[in-house]
Design an enzyme around this catalytic site. Structure first.
Site, short mmCIF file in Angstrom:
data_model
loop_
_atom_site.label_atom_id
_atom_site.label_comp_id
_atom_site.label_asym_id
_atom_site.label_seq_id
_atom_site.Cartn_x
_atom_site.Cartn_y
_atom_site.Cartn_z
N GLY A 118 0.85 -1.19 0.00
CA GLY A 118 0.00 0.00 0.00
C GLY A 118 0.88 1.24 0.00
N LYS A 119 0.31 2.35 -0.37
CA LYS A 119 1.03 3.64 -0.24
C LYS A 119 -0.01 4.74 -0.38
CE LYS A 119 5.49 4.54 -0.65
NZ LYS A 119 6.53 3.97 0.14
#
Ligand code: GLU
Length: 429
Positions: A118-119
């Site tokens: 994720g980011k």
């Protein structure tokens, strides 16, 4: 040639020469050619599960209201909760977060951590915010993301423009809304509220370990090795300090303003990191100063780009004189430059292996939070060393058996694990 002068940041970064998403997809396609992986899996991995976009209103100190846009890209969670940083930077957008979230998927898989990728972040210049504004913005962002994150769902961490204090506010806002203290919702917190010892130094430590192993692999000795480090934030400074401690000769380091160079070796321990004193590199005594372009072209054994992304490009790849490049930043080498370096026989140890210490100690932090048992710094560093060496050996096997570059080999290790997990779980419905 002109490049954007590197900004110091706590974890990693990139500019927009190649968008992170374009590079990430190209790298995936290239690596897929070396793995026996179903086309459907590769296709699925080109697309994130979801990209959450939120509006984050902020009451400024003068009472006016501004609205910022925040994102959280969740790429893949077949191996565990989404994991990755939150950055505050004016160039944050959906594509950048998606590309960076893909890199987190590979990074967690190459380290064999039970996480996906994720980011996220907010499109904002953090320098334009007062401390109080940053706190209010972070708390509201946590609230907006509350429905898509959580310790078993998606676990953010610091990245460019965010730090341990940002994570503390984020964790507090989330916990207050949930009605209980939930430290495992984010990592990279201060140790007093469930953060891990050694987390902040971890990406620099793993970068130094990767450099040490690469030096050894190519039959060099640390004591006879010269090193240049671009960027003196937490990644670059910690990598430089450790390599010096282990006997290497660090001859040049830089920050946003330029580099200092001493062919006989700098006294690294005496140079304050960006966190200790911002932009202090050029204030140190040294025989020569260089620009941020020149440091990349120094004739050293090991070059560590540890500032922002896209600094080694098709324009300067032919001029890189180092034998080994160890990527401390995320995405410092463009796809085109990578090919040139490979043809020239320059060995590039990729970001997803080299700087993976950050997310690895994040995993240790998450375990400590869930188990309510604190590890000592010695325990953390010992486990990190062991995880790094395991990953290094797995990647080295692919390098040798398939005659791949270190980047392709790291992708092969990651992709094989992810593909096997996808095949075992199956596509539902
Ligand atoms: N932002 C860091 C990275 O790029 C760490 C992410 C994490 O610890 O979750 O690897």
């Amino acid at each position: 040639m002109t490049t954007t002068p590197p900004q110091q940041d706590d974890e990693s970064g990139e500019s927009d020469l190649d968008s992170a998403l374009v590079t990430a997809r190209r790298q995936l396609e290239r690596a897929a050619a070396h793995v026996d992986v179903d086309d459907g899996v590769v296709e699925r991995l080109k697309h994130p599960t979801r990209v959450e976009q939120v509006s984050v209103p902020l009451e400024r100190d003068d009472g006016s209201v501004d609205v910022f846009t925040g994102y959280r890209a969740q790429h893949d969670d077949v191996r565990g909760p989404y994991k990755g940083g939150l950055r505050y930077h004016p160039e944050v957008n959906a594509d950048e977060c998606t590309g960076l979230s893909m890199w987190m998927t590979w990074k967690c898989a190459v380290m064999d951590l039970p996480f996906g990728g994720g980011k996220g972040g907010i499109s904002v210049n953090p320098k334009s915010l007062s401390n109080d504004e940053k706190e209010r913005l972070t708390r509201r962002f946590a609230e907006e993301l509350r429905y898509v994150i959580g310790p078993t769902r998606d676990v953010p961490a610091p990245d460019m423009g965010t730090d341990a204090q940002t994570m503390a506010w984020f964790m507090d806002a989330y916990s207050m809304q949930q009605g209980e203290t939930i430290p495992g919702v984010v990592t990279g917190k201060p140790p007093v509220i469930g953060g891990s010892y050694g987390r902040q130094e971890a990406p620099g430590r793993s970068t130094a370990i990767a450099a040490r192993e690469a030096i050894d692999y190519y039959d060099k000795h640390l004591e006879e090795t010269t090193v240049a480090v671009q960027g003196f934030g937490s990644v670059g400074a910690n990598a430089a300090r450790l390599l010096e401690e282990w006997g290497a000769n660090v001859v040049s380091v830089s920050d946003v303003n330029g580099a200092i160079y001493d062919p006989d070796g700098l006294d690294i321990g005496a140079i304050p990191t960006h966190e200790e004193e911002p932009e202090a590199v050029l204030e140190q005594d040294a025989p020569e100063t260089l620009s941020n372009e020149e440091i990349l072209e120094l004739d050293v054994d090991v070059l560590i780009p540890a500032a922002i992304g896209n600094v080694i490009t098709a324009d300067n790849a032919d001029d890189i004189a180092a034998d080994i490049v160890v990527e401390g930043a995320n995405g410092p080498t463009t796809f085109a430059a990578d090919t040139i370096l490979e043809e020239r026989g320059v060995h590039v140890i990729p970001d997803i292996l080299a700087n993976a210490g950050g997310v690895t100690v994040s995993y240790f932090e998450w375990l400590q939070d869930i188990n309510r048992r604190k590890w000592s710094l010695e325990e953390v560093n010992k486990e990190l060393e062991s995880k790094m060496l395991d990953a290094w050996k797995e990647v080295r096997t692919e390098v040798e058996e398939k005659e791949l570059s270190w980047r392709d080999a790291a992708y092969v290790v990651a992709l094989s694990r992810i593909a096997e997990a996808k095949a075992t779980r199956g596509l539902w419905p």
